[in-house]
Write a protein that holds these residues in place. Sequence first.
Motif, mmCIF file in Angstrom:
data_model
loop_
_atom_site.group_PDB
_atom_site.id
_atom_site.type_symbol
_atom_site.label_atom_id
_atom_site.label_comp_id
_atom_site.label_asym_id
_atom_site.label_seq_id
_atom_site.Cartn_x
_atom_site.Cartn_y
_atom_site.Cartn_z
ATOM 1 N N LEU A 9 4.287 -2.978 -16.618
ATOM 2 C CA LEU A 9 2.688 -3.344 -15.666
ATOM 3 C C LEU A 9 2.554 -4.545 -15.316
ATOM 4 O O LEU A 9 1.855 -4.857 -16.268
ATOM 5 N N SER A 10 2.893 -5.248 -14.160
ATOM 6 C CA SER A 10 3.041 -6.402 -13.900
ATOM 7 C C SER A 10 1.372 -6.614 -13.916
ATOM 8 O O SER A 10 -0.184 -6.014 -13.738
ATOM 9 N N ASP A 11 1.467 -8.384 -13.605
ATOM 10 C CA ASP A 11 0.104 -8.765 -13.061
ATOM 11 C C ASP A 11 -0.883 -8.738 -11.752
ATOM 12 O O ASP A 11 -1.880 -8.232 -11.421
ATOM 13 N N GLU A 12 -0.115 -8.231 -10.631
ATOM 14 C CA GLU A 12 -0.261 -7.753 -9.781
ATOM 15 C C GLU A 12 -0.776 -6.740 -9.862
ATOM 16 O O GLU A 12 -0.290 -5.809 -10.429
ATOM 17 N N LYS A 13 -2.056 -6.519 -9.379
ATOM 18 C CA LYS A 13 -2.820 -5.675 -9.239
ATOM 19 C C LYS A 13 -2.225 -3.613 -9.279
ATOM 20 O O LYS A 13 -1.911 -3.859 -7.842
ATOM 21 N N GLY A 14 -2.061 -2.968 -9.852
ATOM 22 C CA GLY A 14 -1.794 -1.778 -10.082
ATOM 23 C C GLY A 14 -0.434 -1.671 -9.188
ATOM 24 O O GLY A 14 0.331 -0.802 -8.855
ATOM 25 N N LYS A 15 0.206 -2.785 -9.759
ATOM 26 C CA LYS A 15 2.219 -2.855 -8.642
ATOM 27 C C LYS A 15 2.632 -2.346 -10.739
ATOM 28 O O LYS A 15 2.961 -3.948 -11.493
ATOM 29 N N TYR A 16 3.217 -1.739 -10.741
ATOM 30 C CA TYR A 16 3.210 -0.998 -11.701
ATOM 31 C C TYR A 16 5.595 -1.272 -11.779
ATOM 32 O O TYR A 16 5.538 -0.400 -10.948
ATOM 33 N N THR A 17 6.110 -0.730 -12.669
ATOM 34 C CA THR A 17 7.408 -0.861 -12.374
ATOM 35 C C THR A 17 7.793 0.310 -13.763
ATOM 36 O O THR A 17 7.924 0.368 -14.559
ATOM 37 N N GLY A 18 8.869 1.371 -12.918
ATOM 38 C CA GLY A 18 9.375 2.628 -14.053
ATOM 39 C C GLY A 18 9.007 4.109 -14.335
ATOM 40 O O GLY A 18 8.376 4.419 -12.752
ATOM 41 N N ASP A 19 8.890 5.117 -14.999
ATOM 42 C CA ASP A 19 8.891 6.342 -14.465
ATOM 43 C C ASP A 19 7.005 6.648 -14.593
ATOM 44 O O ASP A 19 6.311 6.064 -14.996
ATOM 45 N N PRO A 20 6.903 7.517 -12.928
ATOM 46 C CA PRO A 20 5.385 7.238 -12.867
ATOM 47 C C PRO A 20 4.819 8.259 -14.252
ATOM 48 O O PRO A 20 3.503 7.409 -14.815
ATOM 49 N N LYS A 21 4.844 9.159 -14.610
ATOM 50 C CA LYS A 21 4.511 9.948 -16.131
ATOM 51 C C LYS A 21 4.159 8.686 -17.554
ATOM 52 O O LYS A 21 3.335 8.559 -18.186
ATOM 53 N N MET A 22 5.185 7.865 -17.546
ATOM 54 C CA MET A 22 5.339 7.060 -18.668
ATOM 55 C C MET A 22 3.775 5.688 -18.374
ATOM 56 O O MET A 22 3.816 5.416 -19.245
ATOM 57 N N ILE A 23 4.463 5.172 -16.531
ATOM 58 C CA ILE A 23 3.311 4.247 -16.504
ATOM 59 C C ILE A 23 1.915 5.053 -16.856
ATOM 60 O O ILE A 23 0.884 3.745 -17.963
ATOM 61 N N ARG A 24 1.806 6.022 -16.776
ATOM 62 C CA ARG A 24 0.010 6.409 -16.618
ATOM 63 C C ARG A 24 -0.425 7.070 -18.138
ATOM 64 O O ARG A 24 -1.143 6.184 -18.543
ATOM 65 N N LEU A 25 0.459 7.097 -19.246
ATOM 66 C CA LEU A 25 0.898 7.395 -20.616
ATOM 67 C C LEU A 25 0.529 5.818 -20.927
ATOM 68 O O LEU A 25 -0.760 5.707 -21.628
ATOM 69 N N ALA A 26 1.250 4.865 -20.823
ATOM 70 C CA ALA A 26 0.735 3.006 -20.941
ATOM 71 C C ALA A 26 -0.339 2.962 -20.454
ATOM 72 O O ALA A 26 -0.918 1.774 -21.244
ATOM 73 N N LYS A 27 -0.434 3.096 -18.972
ATOM 74 C CA LYS A 27 -2.223 2.932 -19.051
ATOM 75 C C LYS A 27 -3.118 3.565 -19.677
ATOM 76 O O LYS A 27 -4.563 3.072 -20.345
ATOM 77 N N GLU A 28 -3.157 5.150 -20.455
ATOM 78 C CA GLU A 28 -4.274 5.452 -21.309
ATOM 79 C C GLU A 28 -3.973 4.686 -22.322
ATOM 80 O O GLU A 28 -4.911 4.424 -23.167
#
Length: 379
Positions: free
Chosen positions: A349-368
């Motif tokens: 989850l980089s510092d480019e706003k909203g610009k993330y790399t990887g599995d979408p479900k895992m990204i949502r889990l990480a954000k939560e």
Amino acid sequence: MQQGVIKLFPHSMARYEFINRGKHIFPAGFADLLRKAVDNMANFCLTLEEKNYLAEICPYFEPTYLDFLQGYTYNPAEVIIEQHGNDLSVIIEGYWYRTILWEVPIMALISELFYYMNDSEAATSDEISTINKEKIEKYAKLGVTIAEFGTRRRHSYLVHRMVVKALEEYGSGTFVGTSNVHFAMRYNTKPIGTHAHEWFMFHAAKYGFKMSNSLGLEHWTAVYRGDLGIALTDTYTTDIFFEQFDKKFSKLFDGVRHDSGDAIEFAEKTISHYKQMGIDPLSKTIIFSDALNYDKVERIANFCKGKIGMSFGIGTDFTNDVGLVPLNIVIKMTAALPENQSWIPVVKLSDEKGKYTGDPKMIRLAKEILGIEESLKLI
């Protein structure tokens, strides 16, 4: 990182995948040529001269690791290469302590073979030398120090060699080293670099997102005891990183690396963080390394002077400034298999706003879990 993995996670496995961010079109037969080049890497080995060089110039490498490295051979079976039309697929999988060495050479091969197969005409050797002579002289006038970080997306080995030669010849006092250890040895300059995002991505897979930064830093200090003291901040955004970069880590590490997001905002956050820790920011260093060119470096340097130490790692603008469009490609860890666990997707989850790399479900889990509120944009 490999020495750290061998010491701490020798039974863990990793998977990496090639990501064609620039949507480049690969010509027919590209995968076959890449396959031959990767297979040929099985013949590579560390020479005794290289081993002795590492022992002298990198004293933080233990004799047992250098013995391992001397016996290490690439296993091409760890790399799956396929081509469907103009799309290239590269997947690397195996023990993490082994597969960690594939990313940089495979990316360099993809870049060089792309220009070769497209019969792209680059600048001449004299032009390349002049271009980089003028660049390093401009940086010298700016009063900053510069390292070359451009192996992965270089035009070619020959161009890279000419670049480092020119930087070393004309950059005295300004050019401080290269992340390419081969050229560091060849041109008597310093091998220089930092750990990468995958170090923290693996820690998230093994220990959870909330523990990834703190345990990643803790384990790094356990291995290196104060050496190699630049911390990468943006695996799960810099804001989350600084929450766990407490006084102990802030004092122990020499500084931090900026790799995404606005550089001035990052510098402001870093200066503020050190002041809150009761640390003089001028005693610390920011290594800036995010797609830099002279204009960006000048802007950053003008802001940071007198406020915090700084240095710059420049990649593609050195090693692929030959009159052609550089490739926008990466190879990223996509999953990890920690010991006695199952395969887990990893994300960044980089510092480019909203610009993330990887599995979408895992990204949502990480954000939560981390409390990150932003829109989702995959890259």
